[in-house]
Design a protein around this motif. Structure first.
Motif, PDB file in Angstrom:
ATOM      1  N   LEU A 274     -22.474  23.640   5.927  1.00  0.00           N
ATOM      2  CA  LEU A 274     -23.279  22.887   4.961  1.00  0.00           C
ATOM      3  C   LEU A 274     -22.466  22.563   3.708  1.00  0.00           C
ATOM      4  O   LEU A 274     -22.554  21.448   3.168  1.00  0.00           O
ATOM      5  CB  LEU A 274     -24.545  23.668   4.603  1.00  0.00           C
ATOM      6  CG  LEU A 274     -25.533  23.880   5.755  1.00  0.00           C
ATOM      7  CD1 LEU A 274     -26.697  24.762   5.296  1.00  0.00           C
ATOM      8  CD2 LEU A 274     -26.039  22.561   6.314  1.00  0.00           C
ATOM      9  N   LYS A 275     -21.670  23.513   3.233  1.00  0.00           N
ATOM     10  CA  LYS A 275     -20.825  23.270   2.053  1.00  0.00           C
ATOM     11  C   LYS A 275     -19.753  22.210   2.335  1.00  0.00           C
ATOM     12  O   LYS A 275     -19.440  21.393   1.471  1.00  0.00           O
ATOM     13  CB  LYS A 275     -20.167  24.565   1.575  1.00  0.00           C
ATOM     14  CG  LYS A 275     -21.106  25.551   0.916  1.00  0.00           C
ATOM     15  CD  LYS A 275     -21.729  25.020  -0.357  1.00  0.00           C
ATOM     16  CE  LYS A 275     -20.748  25.000  -1.510  1.00  0.00           C
ATOM     17  NZ  LYS A 275     -21.341  24.467  -2.748  1.00  0.00           N
ATOM     18  N   GLN A 276     -19.195  22.197   3.530  1.00  0.00           N
ATOM     19  CA  GLN A 276     -18.203  21.181   3.876  1.00  0.00           C
ATOM     20  C   GLN A 276     -18.822  19.792   3.839  1.00  0.00           C
ATOM     21  O   GLN A 276     -18.201  18.851   3.348  1.00  0.00           O
ATOM     22  CB  GLN A 276     -17.597  21.453   5.256  1.00  0.00           C
ATOM     23  CG  GLN A 276     -16.617  22.599   5.251  1.00  0.00           C
ATOM     24  CD  GLN A 276     -16.040  22.872   6.623  1.00  0.00           C
ATOM     25  OE1 GLN A 276     -16.718  22.719   7.644  1.00  0.00           O
ATOM     26  NE2 GLN A 276     -14.792  23.297   6.659  1.00  0.00           N
ATOM     27  N   LEU A 277     -20.040  19.672   4.345  1.00  0.00           N
ATOM     28  CA  LEU A 277     -20.708  18.372   4.286  1.00  0.00           C
ATOM     29  C   LEU A 277     -20.980  17.986   2.834  1.00  0.00           C
ATOM     30  O   LEU A 277     -20.783  16.837   2.447  1.00  0.00           O
ATOM     31  CB  LEU A 277     -22.011  18.377   5.098  1.00  0.00           C
ATOM     32  CG  LEU A 277     -22.742  17.033   5.137  1.00  0.00           C
ATOM     33  CD1 LEU A 277     -21.863  15.937   5.742  1.00  0.00           C
ATOM     34  CD2 LEU A 277     -24.054  17.155   5.893  1.00  0.00           C
ATOM     35  N   GLU A 278     -21.419  18.954   2.035  1.00  0.00           N
ATOM     36  CA  GLU A 278     -21.669  18.667   0.621  1.00  0.00           C
ATOM     37  C   GLU A 278     -20.391  18.172  -0.068  1.00  0.00           C
ATOM     38  O   GLU A 278     -20.439  17.245  -0.884  1.00  0.00           O
ATOM     39  CB  GLU A 278     -22.194  19.904  -0.094  1.00  0.00           C
ATOM     40  CG  GLU A 278     -22.478  19.665  -1.574  1.00  0.00           C
ATOM     41  CD  GLU A 278     -22.871  20.915  -2.325  1.00  0.00           C
ATOM     42  OE1 GLU A 278     -23.813  20.852  -3.132  1.00  0.00           O
ATOM     43  OE2 GLU A 278     -22.221  21.966  -2.102  1.00  0.00           O
ATOM     44  N   ASN A 279     -19.258  18.754   0.267  1.00  0.00           N
ATOM     45  CA  ASN A 279     -17.991  18.351  -0.346  1.00  0.00           C
ATOM     46  C   ASN A 279     -17.595  16.926   0.013  1.00  0.00           C
ATOM     47  O   ASN A 279     -16.996  16.226  -0.804  1.00  0.00           O
ATOM     48  CB  ASN A 279     -16.865  19.316   0.053  1.00  0.00           C
ATOM     49  CG  ASN A 279     -17.010  20.665  -0.612  1.00  0.00           C
ATOM     50  OD1 ASN A 279     -17.670  20.811  -1.629  1.00  0.00           O
ATOM     51  ND2 ASN A 279     -16.388  21.674  -0.021  1.00  0.00           N
ATOM     52  N   THR A 280     -17.895  16.515   1.235  1.00  0.00           N
ATOM     53  CA  THR A 280     -17.501  15.169   1.674  1.00  0.00           C
ATOM     54  C   THR A 280     -18.597  14.129   1.494  1.00  0.00           C
ATOM     55  O   THR A 280     -18.300  12.948   1.363  1.00  0.00           O
ATOM     56  CB  THR A 280     -17.058  15.180   3.150  1.00  0.00           C
ATOM     57  OG1 THR A 280     -18.135  15.661   3.959  1.00  0.00           O
ATOM     58  CG2 THR A 280     -15.830  16.054   3.334  1.00  0.00           C
ATOM     59  N   ARG A 281     -19.847  14.565   1.506  1.00  0.00           N
ATOM     60  CA  ARG A 281     -20.980  13.636   1.387  1.00  0.00           C
ATOM     61  C   ARG A 281     -22.027  14.190   0.418  1.00  0.00           C
ATOM     62  O   ARG A 281     -23.123  14.594   0.812  1.00  0.00           O
ATOM     63  CB  ARG A 281     -21.629  13.411   2.758  1.00  0.00           C
ATOM     64  CG  ARG A 281     -20.806  12.649   3.767  1.00  0.00           C
ATOM     65  CD  ARG A 281     -20.609  11.177   3.402  1.00  0.00           C
ATOM     66  NE  ARG A 281     -21.833  10.474   3.107  1.00  0.00           N
ATOM     67  CZ  ARG A 281     -22.627   9.882   4.028  1.00  0.00           C
ATOM     68  NH1 ARG A 281     -22.275   9.896   5.287  1.00  0.00           N
ATOM     69  NH2 ARG A 281     -23.727   9.278   3.654  1.00  0.00           N
ATOM     70  N   PRO A 282     -21.712  14.233  -0.877  1.00  0.00           N
ATOM     71  CA  PRO A 282     -22.667  14.775  -1.853  1.00  0.00           C
ATOM     72  C   PRO A 282     -23.960  13.961  -1.956  1.00  0.00           C
ATOM     73  O   PRO A 282     -24.945  14.452  -2.478  1.00  0.00           O
ATOM     74  CB  PRO A 282     -21.879  14.758  -3.164  1.00  0.00           C
ATOM     75  CG  PRO A 282     -20.783  13.785  -2.962  1.00  0.00           C
ATOM     76  CD  PRO A 282     -20.469  13.794  -1.498  1.00  0.00           C
ATOM     77  N   ASP A 283     -23.948  12.755  -1.423  1.00  0.00           N
ATOM     78  CA  ASP A 283     -25.173  11.958  -1.374  1.00  0.00           C
ATOM     79  C   ASP A 283     -26.108  12.418  -0.258  1.00  0.00           C
ATOM     80  O   ASP A 283     -27.287  12.084  -0.248  1.00  0.00           O
ATOM     81  CB  ASP A 283     -24.847  10.476  -1.168  1.00  0.00           C
ATOM     82  CG  ASP A 283     -24.095  10.224   0.135  1.00  0.00           C
ATOM     83  OD1 ASP A 283     -23.178  11.016   0.466  1.00  0.00           O
ATOM     84  OD2 ASP A 283     -24.419   9.241   0.823  1.00  0.00           O
ATOM     85  N   ALA A 284     -25.578  13.224   0.674  1.00  0.00           N
ATOM     86  CA  ALA A 284     -26.344  13.656   1.840  1.00  0.00           C
ATOM     87  C   ALA A 284     -27.029  15.007   1.640  1.00  0.00           C
ATOM     88  O   ALA A 284     -28.141  15.213   2.124  1.00  0.00           O
ATOM     89  CB  ALA A 284     -25.426  13.740   3.064  1.00  0.00           C
ATOM     90  N   ILE A 285     -26.347  15.918   0.934  1.00  0.00           N
ATOM     91  CA  ILE A 285     -26.868  17.288   0.826  1.00  0.00           C
ATOM     92  C   ILE A 285     -26.404  17.933  -0.475  1.00  0.00           C
ATOM     93  O   ILE A 285     -25.293  17.707  -0.928  1.00  0.00           O
ATOM     94  CB  ILE A 285     -26.439  18.155   2.040  1.00  0.00           C
ATOM     95  CG1 ILE A 285     -27.132  19.530   2.019  1.00  0.00           C
ATOM     96  CG2 ILE A 285     -24.935  18.262   2.134  1.00  0.00           C
ATOM     97  CD1 ILE A 285     -26.981  20.315   3.310  1.00  0.00           C
TER      98      ILE A 285
END
Length: 112
Positions: free
Chosen positions: A85-96
């Protein structure tokens, strides 16, 4: 946007996510991470190795919540889900957006 709240401490592990993500690919990523963690928790519970305090999947809201007490295997699965979840936040802060909080000996019901 999906809002994730991650609570942990003293053998207690909790992931709560609410809201839709930015797009289908991000939503599928988040769903995969959460269902993998949730499935593992349920299998450890069935084996008597984990105590589930809260397990909620509401696709209509959407809302996903898994809160449990467990051993080092549960902790490893929890950490893997958190990293995902943190990796996604780092690459897509608009998503999560991911909020992490240490809770000591309190349960997630006392914190959420």
């Amino acid at each position: 946007m999906t809002r994730a709240k991650i609570l942990h401490g003293a053998g207690h592990y909790c992931i709560i996510c609410e809201g839709h993500s930015a797009d289908t690919a991000c939503c599928n990523y988040i769903t995969g991470v959460l269902y993998a963690f949730g499935g593992y928790v349920k299998s450890r519970e069935a084996a008597g190795k984990c105590k589930v305090e809260r397990f909620e999947i509401d696709e209509g809201s959407p809302r996903f919540a898994v809160c449990c007490w467990g051993d080092d295997r549960i902790e490893a699965a929890f950490l893997a889900a958190c990293i995902g979840l943190k990796q996604l936040e780092n690459t897509r802060p608009d998503a999560i957006s991911v909020q992490v909080e240490e809770i000591g000996r309190a349960s997630c019901r006392e914190r959420v």
